[in-house]
Design a protein around this motif. Structure first.
Motif, mmCIF file in Angstrom:
data_model
loop_
_atom_site.group_PDB
_atom_site.id
_atom_site.type_symbol
_atom_site.label_atom_id
_atom_site.label_comp_id
_atom_site.label_asym_id
_atom_site.label_seq_id
_atom_site.Cartn_x
_atom_site.Cartn_y
_atom_site.Cartn_z
ATOM 1 N N LEU A 148 4.892 -0.254 4.240
ATOM 2 C CA LEU A 148 3.655 -0.892 3.251
ATOM 3 C C LEU A 148 2.269 -0.393 3.935
ATOM 4 O O LEU A 148 2.336 0.218 5.057
ATOM 5 C CB LEU A 148 3.746 -2.213 4.407
ATOM 6 C CG LEU A 148 2.514 -2.649 4.075
ATOM 7 C CD1 LEU A 148 2.878 -4.653 4.417
ATOM 8 C CD2 LEU A 148 1.441 -2.644 5.300
ATOM 9 N N ARG A 149 1.911 -0.641 2.981
ATOM 10 C CA ARG A 149 0.393 0.479 2.936
ATOM 11 C C ARG A 149 -0.923 -0.609 2.723
ATOM 12 O O ARG A 149 -0.987 -0.316 1.786
ATOM 13 C CB ARG A 149 0.257 2.421 2.574
ATOM 14 C CG ARG A 149 -1.059 2.324 3.110
ATOM 15 C CD ARG A 149 -0.924 3.744 1.523
ATOM 16 N NE ARG A 149 -1.117 4.058 0.733
ATOM 17 C CZ ARG A 149 -2.289 4.771 0.367
ATOM 18 N NH1 ARG A 149 -3.077 4.637 0.769
ATOM 19 N NH2 ARG A 149 -2.623 4.061 -1.019
ATOM 20 N N VAL A 150 -2.238 -0.218 3.501
ATOM 21 C CA VAL A 150 -3.313 -1.350 2.750
ATOM 22 C C VAL A 150 -3.838 -0.427 1.978
ATOM 23 O O VAL A 150 -4.098 1.112 2.714
ATOM 24 C CB VAL A 150 -4.432 -1.495 4.206
ATOM 25 C CG1 VAL A 150 -5.650 -2.250 4.039
ATOM 26 C CG2 VAL A 150 -2.904 -2.500 4.911
ATOM 27 N N ALA A 151 -4.107 -0.356 0.767
ATOM 28 C CA ALA A 151 -4.696 0.923 -0.103
ATOM 29 C C ALA A 151 -6.507 0.173 -0.369
ATOM 30 O O ALA A 151 -7.092 1.194 -0.495
ATOM 31 C CB ALA A 151 -4.076 0.379 -1.546
ATOM 32 N N GLU A 152 -6.718 -0.886 0.130
ATOM 33 C CA GLU A 152 -7.711 -1.474 0.023
ATOM 34 C C GLU A 152 -8.742 -2.611 0.845
ATOM 35 O O GLU A 152 -7.627 -3.775 0.964
ATOM 36 C CB GLU A 152 -8.755 -1.436 -1.475
ATOM 37 C CG GLU A 152 -9.728 -1.586 -1.611
ATOM 38 C CD GLU A 152 -9.995 -2.072 -2.969
ATOM 39 O OE1 GLU A 152 -11.343 -2.666 -3.441
ATOM 40 O OE2 GLU A 152 -9.723 -1.225 -3.742
ATOM 41 N N ILE A 153 -9.136 -2.290 1.302
ATOM 42 C CA ILE A 153 -9.784 -3.585 2.183
ATOM 43 C C ILE A 153 -10.989 -4.386 2.266
ATOM 44 O O ILE A 153 -11.956 -3.745 1.419
ATOM 45 C CB ILE A 153 -9.618 -3.397 3.727
ATOM 46 C CG1 ILE A 153 -8.509 -2.925 3.807
ATOM 47 C CG2 ILE A 153 -10.646 -4.578 5.069
ATOM 48 C CD1 ILE A 153 -9.030 -2.935 5.851
ATOM 49 N N GLY A 154 -11.459 -5.629 1.642
ATOM 50 C CA GLY A 154 -12.573 -5.646 0.518
ATOM 51 C C GLY A 154 -12.872 -6.767 1.667
ATOM 52 O O GLY A 154 -12.618 -7.249 3.320
ATOM 53 N N ASN A 155 -13.959 -7.508 1.097
ATOM 54 C CA ASN A 155 -14.216 -8.938 1.923
ATOM 55 C C ASN A 155 -13.492 -9.818 3.025
ATOM 56 O O ASN A 155 -13.736 -9.893 4.388
ATOM 57 C CB ASN A 155 -15.386 -9.409 1.421
ATOM 58 C CG ASN A 155 -16.351 -9.919 2.225
ATOM 59 O OD1 ASN A 155 -16.658 -9.822 3.576
ATOM 60 N ND2 ASN A 155 -16.873 -11.364 1.961
ATOM 61 N N ALA A 156 -12.599 -10.201 1.746
ATOM 62 C CA ALA A 156 -11.943 -11.281 2.568
ATOM 63 C C ALA A 156 -10.786 -10.697 2.258
ATOM 64 O O ALA A 156 -9.032 -11.684 2.128
ATOM 65 C CB ALA A 156 -12.186 -12.464 2.282
ATOM 66 N N SER A 157 -10.277 -9.397 1.345
ATOM 67 C CA SER A 157 -8.501 -10.114 0.517
ATOM 68 C C SER A 157 -7.854 -8.152 1.006
ATOM 69 O O SER A 157 -8.861 -7.111 1.826
ATOM 70 C CB SER A 157 -8.966 -9.830 -0.799
ATOM 71 O OG SER A 157 -10.003 -8.022 -1.358
ATOM 72 N N LEU A 158 -7.471 -8.335 0.865
ATOM 73 C CA LEU A 158 -6.529 -6.847 0.888
ATOM 74 C C LEU A 158 -5.421 -6.609 0.019
ATOM 75 O O LEU A 158 -4.959 -7.071 -0.601
ATOM 76 C CB LEU A 158 -5.659 -6.881 2.227
ATOM 77 C CG LEU A 158 -6.022 -7.134 4.084
ATOM 78 C CD1 LEU A 158 -4.916 -7.522 5.029
ATOM 79 C CD2 LEU A 158 -6.536 -5.960 3.800
ATOM 80 N N LYS A 159 -5.898 -5.198 -0.279
ATOM 81 C CA LYS A 159 -5.239 -4.906 -1.647
ATOM 82 C C LYS A 159 -3.211 -3.770 -0.675
ATOM 83 O O LYS A 159 -3.629 -3.113 -0.076
ATOM 84 C CB LYS A 159 -5.606 -3.904 -2.773
ATOM 85 C CG LYS A 159 -6.101 -4.421 -3.536
ATOM 86 C CD LYS A 159 -7.313 -3.725 -4.258
ATOM 87 C CE LYS A 159 -8.151 -3.905 -5.474
ATOM 88 N NZ LYS A 159 -8.570 -3.667 -6.304
ATOM 89 N N LEU A 160 -2.448 -4.580 -0.574
ATOM 90 C CA LEU A 160 -0.864 -3.798 0.004
ATOM 91 C C LEU A 160 -0.539 -3.242 -1.555
ATOM 92 O O LEU A 160 -0.366 -3.565 -2.765
ATOM 93 C CB LEU A 160 -0.405 -4.777 0.428
ATOM 94 C CG LEU A 160 -1.196 -5.770 1.377
ATOM 95 C CD1 LEU A 160 -0.686 -6.282 2.522
ATOM 96 C CD2 LEU A 160 -2.017 -5.199 2.449
ATOM 97 N N GLU A 161 0.209 -1.793 -1.124
ATOM 98 C CA GLU A 161 1.216 -0.898 -1.747
ATOM 99 C C GLU A 161 2.536 -0.755 -0.812
ATOM 100 O O GLU A 161 2.413 -0.857 0.202
ATOM 101 C CB GLU A 161 1.252 0.326 -1.777
ATOM 102 C CG GLU A 161 -0.442 0.553 -2.761
ATOM 103 C CD GLU A 161 -0.988 2.040 -2.885
ATOM 104 O OE1 GLU A 161 0.314 3.001 -2.189
ATOM 105 O OE2 GLU A 161 -1.484 2.442 -3.758
ATOM 106 N N ILE A 162 3.746 -1.894 -1.563
ATOM 107 C CA ILE A 162 5.105 -1.989 -0.791
ATOM 108 C C ILE A 162 5.972 -1.312 -2.043
ATOM 109 O O ILE A 162 5.900 -1.558 -2.701
ATOM 110 C CB ILE A 162 5.219 -3.427 -0.738
ATOM 111 C CG1 ILE A 162 4.363 -3.869 0.480
ATOM 112 C CG2 ILE A 162 6.739 -3.230 0.663
ATOM 113 C CD1 ILE A 162 4.699 -5.418 0.285
ATOM 114 N N SER A 163 6.772 -0.760 -0.788
ATOM 115 C CA SER A 163 7.906 0.151 -1.359
ATOM 116 C C SER A 163 9.123 0.248 -0.541
ATOM 117 O O SER A 163 9.440 -0.201 -0.170
ATOM 118 C CB SER A 163 7.429 2.233 -1.851
ATOM 119 O OG SER A 163 7.335 2.192 -0.382
#
Length: 389
Positions: free
Chosen positions: A338-353
């Protein structure tokens, strides 16, 4: 000097504790240049250890220093062999979990290969004067080094650091000047590097131009560049304090950063599979959610139960894209990353492989939102989110 046997070859190494050890700081593993060794680093690794609070681990590759001889002549793939096979085995044998690699010249290239070509967990990579391709200036300077070898006291100077200095020089000089080596290139490995990279280059480097680290920055995900004036091929000698300052800032960023990456190995069970014994595709979504839940508990430090019951918060998934690349079967051991690709104001974009060894089976992109369980509205992600009490 201690030694460790890697693939039947004895390598010398030394571990240098910091005078000011820092809790939670990773070890820094030093990889020398093409003519280097433990002793040629002199006191620089100790200075880095003392400044950063990290343990310094320094070793000599086969054929260098007092390590066992290397097989000569070297193959065009010699740095690939070191980065993809020897270095991961060395880190495992020494029990170094998620260290920072610090490579100079050839050692920098080997570090990048390890980071981009293996599953070795790394906290970061520092490279000084690395090579990702062969430039004309490199070939020219290496040819000039051959002249210096034959006409100056260079063999005497290097001989203080190696038990077979002739083999050291010939092994390095001959392969770099071999016609087949002109096509050597490791740029394809750069986009696969998951950890942060600090790339340092001198403006007066006689063995490479800024094109080397500029290409790293263009292709790897998270790269910080330091370009030093009045500095040749050995920044740690020409500008030692500037290098130490940059390394300290890089280490502090790593040690103080939120838990933005995570790994978990999971076994494919009977309940995950369809009658053909292959993972039924919706089950991957359940496995992704388990990985996210494990990451919250182990990486961030708050489990889902506490998040819901004590904090009144949920983390629903609002977007999901999955790419199925190869089937997985009952009994397979998959490494989920798992990697956090982007941290928003209230959201997280996650990449999972998920991979079985070197074989990628599935990858996904998720967007999750931190939300109030009472209002079902988004809640801002604050610094306290990453460091719960």
């Amino acid at each position: 000097m201690k030694t460790v046997s890697i693939h039947g070859t004895r390598l010398e190494y030394v571990r240098l504790p910091s005078a000011h050890p820092r809790e939670g700081a990773p070890a820094i593993v030093f990889l020398h240049e093409g003519l280097g060794s433990i002793s040629m680093w002199r006191d620089f690794p100790q200075k880095v250890a003392d400044a950063t609070g990290c343990e310094a681990v320094v070793y000599s590759r086969a054929g260098y220093g007092r390590s066992d001889p290397a097989t000569l002549p070297r193959a065009v793939s010699y740095m690939h062999d070191e980065g993809l096979a020897v270095l991961p085995a060395l880190l495992a044998e020494l029990g170094l979990d998620s260290p920072i690699l610090f490579g100079h010249s050839d050692g920098g290239s080997i570090s990048l290969l390890c980071a981009g070509g293996t599953d070795t967990p790394l906290a970061g990579v520092i490279v000084m004067a690395p090579h990702v391709l062969v430039e004309e200036v490199s070939v020219k300077s290496i040819a000039e080094a051959g002249v210096a070898w034959a006409t100056t006291d260079l063999p005497v100077k290097l001989g203080k650091h190696h038990q077979n200095v002739e083999a050291v020089f010939r092994g390095w000089n001959d392969i770099w000047l071999h016609p087949e080596f002109r096509a050597w290139n490791i740029e394809d490995y750069l986009p696969r590097i998951q950890c942060p990279v600090l790339a340092i280059q001198g403006e007066d480097d006689e063995y490479g131009t800024m094109e080397q680290i500029d290409r790293i920055a263009a292709k790897a995900k998270d790269v910080e560049l330091v370009k030093l004036a009045d500095c040749r091929h050995s920044p740690h000698k020409d500008q030692p304090q500037a290098v130490i300052d940059a390394v300290l800032a890089f280490v502090e960023r790593i040690v103080d950063k939120p838990a933005t990456s995570y790994e978990r190995v999971k076994r494919i069970r009977f309940s995950h599979c369809d009658p053909a014994g292959i993972v039924f595709y919706p089950r991957y979504v359940e496995l992704f959610n388990e990985v996210v839940e494990d990451w919250f508990a182990d990486g961030i430090g708050i489990d889902f139960h506490a998040l819901h019951e004590d904090h009144g918060l949920g983390i629903p998934t609002v977007r999901l894209e999955v790419e199925y690349l190869a089937p997985s079967r009952y009994g397979d051991l998959l490494t989920f990353r798992l990697r956090v690709a982007e941290i928003g104001n209230a959201s997280l974009k996650l990449e999972i492989s998920a991979s079985a060894g070197e074989h990628l089976r599935v990858r996904a992109q998720l967007k999750v939102v931190l939300a109030s369980m009472e209002t079902l509205r988004p809640v801002p992600i604050t610094e306290e989110f990453w460091r719960p009490k």
